[in-house]
Design an enzyme around this catalytic site. Structure first.
Site: not given
Ligand code: PMP
Length: 421
Positions: A138, A215, A218, A241, A379
């Site tokens: 991401h 990270d 997910q 999430k 993203c």
């Molecule tokens: N890493 C991953 C794999 C994500 O899917 C996301 C959110 N789409 C994020 C990081 C970022 O999370 P946040 O916007 O809640 O900080």
């Protein structure tokens, strides 16, 4: 005590011990009937819906418990402080950290990764060092590393994936060498659903003396997490999430590393003493929590963690695996649909493209039919480039979704094909 073996989707296949209709009643928004018709929420990778205990915990805090924490001498503030620290201990237990001080409350996974990049990364990296990430990251696990590489003269190296969306472990192992100081990798891809073999990656990275940043944005909604069993150095979570509130998340960091790291932001609550001659910083986690924190958010996240414990992540994962298998077979049967992300170890994320229909048009038509999915680059623009598509449609599952909702998705795709195909 938590089990020390990290549970993979393949290990939890079997009869689901989860009563989905009962679970759905815990989520007030799921009984919403726009235009009097059922509504299928299949955008859980963007954010999950909130169960009553989470909404209740935040409501109760503002109605009965609100006070600023840590500095108050009156009872209400002391109670709020205790509740906030209890929330930290709940997150600690949920992820298998060895002590509450290893949990830092942040705004979400994005801030967690930025904290590690700015503090650990900037103090550790020298010109010529390397940070290794993967093609499936991401943007929030790409851009902070690009920024810190630009500041320090370190290089960013990218481990490739195969056509199924599985990480190429041989290539990753070959990339990790004596110059590697940090390996930053997603546990679960938000686009492909791929589950990465974190324990193996940690072994390879640690052999070369590199720290591993995971990270987990997910992964936490889909799998039991045990940072001790994974052996990683840092693990990033987003509350929203994992059925918790927005604006709160957690960073797990190994205490011996946190203890040596410089602060990420300066301000109140992160100091031991301040004078114009200089400042002494507090120990972790306070050192990394400058300013007034999101107390209600932390309590909401603790309520989410309690809720997930009651559901049982193993049962949730087993149920989602059944739903994923059903969704995969239904989507595969639709002519013109191509699923992107078919790794053997994956969670309930179904990214796909439909011949002759732009994902944004598809998303709009699906919405008309009461099905909420996401369309776009998610993203993860480098990943879109890897698969040669500008965007995908993505249906992402939670343990409150049903086969009927998958059927609604497939029917609506059929209607879109009638219009555009
Ligand atoms: N890493 C991953 C794999 C994500 O899917 C996301 C959110 N789409 C994020 C990081 C970022 O999370 P946040 O916007 O809640 O900080």
């Amino acid at each position: 005590m938590k089990a020390v073996t990290p549970i993979k989707p393949s290990m939890v296949r079997g009869p689901a011990a989860l009563d989905v209709q009962r679970v759905r009643r815990d989520f007030p928004i799921l009984s919403r009937r726009p235009d009097g018709r059922p509504f299928a929420y299949l955008d859980n990778a963007a954010t999950t819906q909130k169960p009553r205990p989470v909404i209740g915990a935040m409501n109760r805090f503002y109605r009965r418990e609100n006070a600023n924490i840590h500095r108050g001498v009156y009872a209400l503030s002391v109670r709020a402080t205790e509740a906030y620290e209890k929330a930290r201990a709940k997150v600690q237990r949920f992820i298998g950290a060895s002590r509450p001080e290893e949990v830092i409350f942040v705004r979400g996974a994005t801030e967690a990764i930025n904290l590690v990049a700015s503090s650990y990364g900037r103090s550790k990296l020298r010109a010529g060092d390397e940070v290794v990430i993967t093609t499936m990251e991401h943007h929030s696990n790409i851009v902070p590393w690009q920024m810190v590489c630009a500041q320090t003269g370190a290089y960013l190296r990218i481990a490739p994936i195969d056509d199924a969306g599985k990480l190429d472990m041989d290539a990753l192992e070959a990339l990790i060498g004596p110059r590697t100081k940090i390996v930053a990798v997603t546990h679960v891809s938000n686009v492909l659903g791929t589950v990465n073999p974190i324990r193996r990656i940690v072994e390879v990275a640690h052999r070369q003396g590199a720290a591993v940043v995971v990270d987990g944005a997910q992964a936490a909604p889909h799998l039991p997490i045990d940072v001790a069993a994974l052996g990683c150095d840092f693990y990033a979570l987003s509350g929203h999430k994992m059925y918790g509130p927005g604006g709160i998340g957690a960073l797990y960091g190994r205490y011996d590393l946190l203890k040596k790291m410089p602060p990420y932001q300066g301000g109140g609550d992160m100091i031991r003493s301040v004078s114009f001659e200089g400042t002494l910083y507090a120990d972790p986690p306070q050192r990394f929590e400058a300013g007034t924190p999101h107390v209600a958010g932390a309590l909401g996240l603790a309520a989410a963690v309690d809720y997930l414990d009651r559901i049982g992540m193993v049962h949730a994962a087993a149920y989602e695996q059944e739903l994923l298998a059903y969704g995969t077979s239904r989507l595969t049967g639709v002519p013109g649909v191509r699923i992107i992300g078919t790794a053997p170890e994956k969670v309930g994320v179904l990214s796909f493209v439909v011949e002759n229909i732009h994902p944004h048009d598809l998303g709009t038509i699906l919405d008309v039919h009461g099905v909420a999915i996401r369309a776009g680059h998610h993203c993860a623009q480098p990943l879109m480039e890897r698969f040669g598509v500008p965007a995908t449609a993505r249906a992402s599952l939670a343990f409150y979704n049903t086969r009927e909702e998958i059927d609604a998705l497939v029917d609506a795709i059929g209607k879109a094909i009638e219009v555009f195909g």
